[in-house]
Design a protein around this motif. Structure first.
Motif, PDB file in Angstrom:
ATOM      1  N   UNK A   5       5.805   8.056 -11.599  1.00 50.48           N
ATOM      2  CA  UNK A   5       6.595   8.414 -12.773  1.00 50.48           C
ATOM      3  C   UNK A   5       8.075   8.269 -12.427  1.00 50.48           C
ATOM      4  N   UNK A   6       8.769   7.321 -13.053  1.00 47.99           N
ATOM      5  CA  UNK A   6      10.191   7.147 -12.746  1.00 47.99           C
ATOM      6  C   UNK A   6      11.007   8.422 -12.958  1.00 47.99           C
ATOM      7  N   UNK A   7      10.704   9.159 -14.003  1.00 50.75           N
ATOM      8  CA  UNK A   7      11.473  10.380 -14.283  1.00 50.75           C
ATOM      9  C   UNK A   7      11.276  11.411 -13.179  1.00 50.75           C
ATOM     10  N   UNK A   8      10.028  11.577 -12.712  1.00 50.92           N
ATOM     11  CA  UNK A   8       9.771  12.558 -11.649  1.00 50.92           C
ATOM     12  C   UNK A   8      10.393  12.115 -10.326  1.00 50.92           C
ATOM     13  N   UNK A   9      10.288  10.811 -10.031  1.00 48.80           N
ATOM     14  CA  UNK A   9      10.913  10.310  -8.799  1.00 48.80           C
ATOM     15  C   UNK A   9      12.425  10.489  -8.851  1.00 48.80           C
ATOM     16  N   UNK A  10      13.026  10.159  -9.998  1.00 47.14           N
ATOM     17  CA  UNK A  10      14.475  10.325 -10.143  1.00 47.14           C
ATOM     18  C   UNK A  10      14.874  11.788  -9.946  1.00 47.14           C
ATOM     19  N   UNK A  11      14.115  12.691 -10.545  1.00 41.88           N
ATOM     20  CA  UNK A  11      14.423  14.125 -10.418  1.00 41.88           C
ATOM     21  C   UNK A  11      14.275  14.580  -8.970  1.00 41.88           C
ATOM     22  N   UNK A  12      13.225  14.117  -8.303  1.00 42.65           N
ATOM     23  CA  UNK A  12      12.979  14.493  -6.906  1.00 42.65           C
ATOM     24  C   UNK A  12      14.106  14.009  -6.011  1.00 42.65           C
ATOM     25  N   UNK A  13      14.430  12.719  -6.103  1.00 38.17           N
ATOM     26  CA  UNK A  13      15.459  12.174  -5.226  1.00 38.17           C
ATOM     27  C   UNK A  13      16.852  12.694  -5.588  1.00 38.17           C
ATOM     28  N   UNK A  14      17.110  12.938  -6.856  1.00 34.12           N
ATOM     29  CA  UNK A  14      18.392  13.524  -7.253  1.00 34.12           C
ATOM     30  C   UNK A  14      18.516  14.934  -6.686  1.00 34.12           C
ATOM     31  N   UNK A  15      17.439  15.690  -6.745  1.00 33.12           N
ATOM     32  CA  UNK A  15      17.463  17.051  -6.202  1.00 33.12           C
ATOM     33  C   UNK A  15      17.703  17.025  -4.696  1.00 33.12           C
ATOM     34  N   UNK A  16      17.089  16.074  -4.017  1.00 32.81           N
ATOM     35  CA  UNK A  16      17.222  15.998  -2.565  1.00 32.81           C
ATOM     36  C   UNK A  16      18.522  15.334  -2.109  1.00 32.81           C
ATOM     37  N   UNK A  17      19.300  14.803  -3.041  1.00 32.83           N
ATOM     38  CA  UNK A  17      20.538  14.131  -2.665  1.00 32.83           C
ATOM     39  C   UNK A  17      21.639  15.106  -2.245  1.00 32.83           C
ATOM     40  N   UNK A  18      21.432  16.381  -2.507  1.00 33.28           N
ATOM     41  CA  UNK A  18      22.437  17.395  -2.187  1.00 33.28           C
ATOM     42  C   UNK A  18      22.039  18.149  -0.922  1.00 33.28           C
ATOM     43  N   UNK A  19      22.962  18.288   0.013  1.00 34.38           N
ATOM     44  CA  UNK A  19      22.643  18.940   1.294  1.00 34.38           C
ATOM     45  C   UNK A  19      22.272  20.414   1.127  1.00 34.38           C
ATOM     46  N   UNK A  20      22.892  21.100   0.180  1.00 33.86           N
ATOM     47  CA  UNK A  20      22.535  22.506  -0.041  1.00 33.86           C
ATOM     48  C   UNK A  20      21.092  22.612  -0.514  1.00 33.86           C
ATOM     49  N   UNK A  21      20.702  21.760  -1.438  1.00 35.15           N
ATOM     50  CA  UNK A  21      19.331  21.812  -1.947  1.00 35.15           C
ATOM     51  C   UNK A  21      18.332  21.454  -0.854  1.00 35.15           C
ATOM     52  N   UNK A  22      18.676  20.484   0.003  1.00 35.52           N
ATOM     53  CA  UNK A  22      17.790  20.177   1.127  1.00 35.52           C
ATOM     54  C   UNK A  22      17.680  21.387   2.055  1.00 35.52           C
ATOM     55  N   UNK A  23      18.798  22.086   2.246  1.00 36.86           N
ATOM     56  CA  UNK A  23      18.779  23.293   3.071  1.00 36.86           C
ATOM     57  C   UNK A  23      17.908  24.380   2.466  1.00 36.86           C
ATOM     58  N   UNK A  24      17.954  24.518   1.147  1.00 35.61           N
ATOM     59  CA  UNK A  24      17.103  25.499   0.463  1.00 35.61           C
ATOM     60  C   UNK A  24      15.631  25.151   0.690  1.00 35.61           C
ATOM     61  N   UNK A  25      15.288  23.869   0.559  1.00 38.08           N
ATOM     62  CA  UNK A  25      13.903  23.435   0.785  1.00 38.08           C
ATOM     63  C   UNK A  25      13.478  23.775   2.215  1.00 38.08           C
ATOM     64  N   UNK A  26      14.348  23.482   3.189  1.00 41.17           N
ATOM     65  CA  UNK A  26      14.023  23.796   4.582  1.00 41.17           C
ATOM     66  C   UNK A  26      13.817  25.295   4.770  1.00 41.17           C
ATOM     67  N   UNK A  27      14.711  26.092   4.180  1.00 38.48           N
ATOM     68  CA  UNK A  27      14.591  27.549   4.317  1.00 38.48           C
ATOM     69  C   UNK A  27      13.297  28.055   3.688  1.00 38.48           C
ATOM     70  N   UNK A  28      12.991  27.569   2.495  1.00 38.84           N
ATOM     71  CA  UNK A  28      11.775  28.029   1.821  1.00 38.84           C
ATOM     72  C   UNK A  28      10.512  27.545   2.527  1.00 38.84           C
ATOM     73  N   UNK A  29      10.641  26.543   3.380  1.00 37.27           N
ATOM     74  CA  UNK A  29       9.505  26.110   4.188  1.00 37.27           C
ATOM     75  C   UNK A  29       9.107  27.144   5.228  1.00 37.27           C
ATOM     76  N   UNK A  30      10.038  28.035   5.553  1.00 36.12           N
ATOM     77  CA  UNK A  30       9.733  29.079   6.529  1.00 36.12           C
ATOM     78  C   UNK A  30       9.401  30.411   5.868  1.00 36.12           C
TER      79      UNK A  30
END
Length: 120
Positions: A5-30
């Protein structure tokens, strides 16, 4: 071939394009965390962190649950599956191309060795 799904891929990669959001994902992984805890960890205002979490939630990477006045965040059930699958499909394409390039380089190297022996 898997359809993405282009829309879901765009949303996923857009969300991950920000370092703070990637940090949140890493934190929530623990561990799950409240928006307040995340805001403190990343030295942000609550409003700023709510926006980041909203982007992650829209992309399906994070879910939130409000109990009383506390909104707790956790990794989404889909997580990174579709984005990872898209990347993996491209990895296979690139690996095939690199394998073909390796074969060309090896053939040229063998030819140089043969040509070098013949000219001596």
């Amino acid at each position: 071939m898997v359809q993405f799904s282009p829309a879901r891929l765009d949303a996923c990669f857009a969300a991950l394009s920000d370092s703070t959001r990637r940090g949140v994902i890493e934190h929530l992984g623990t561990a799950d965390a409240s928006i307040t805890e995340l805001a403190e960890k990343f030295h942000m205002t609550l409003t700023g962190m709510k926006k980041h979490v909203g982007v992650l939630e829209k992309a399906g990477l994070v879910t939130t649950e409000k109990v009383g006045r506390v909104r707790t965040c956790k990794l989404g059930p889909r997580g990174l599956e579709e984005g990872a699958a898209w990347i993996e499909a491209r990895r296979h394409i690139w690996n095939a191309r690199f394998d073909a390039l390796d074969e060309v380089v090896e053939a040229l190297t063998r030819k140089e060795k043969v040509d070098g022996r013949q000219s001596q």
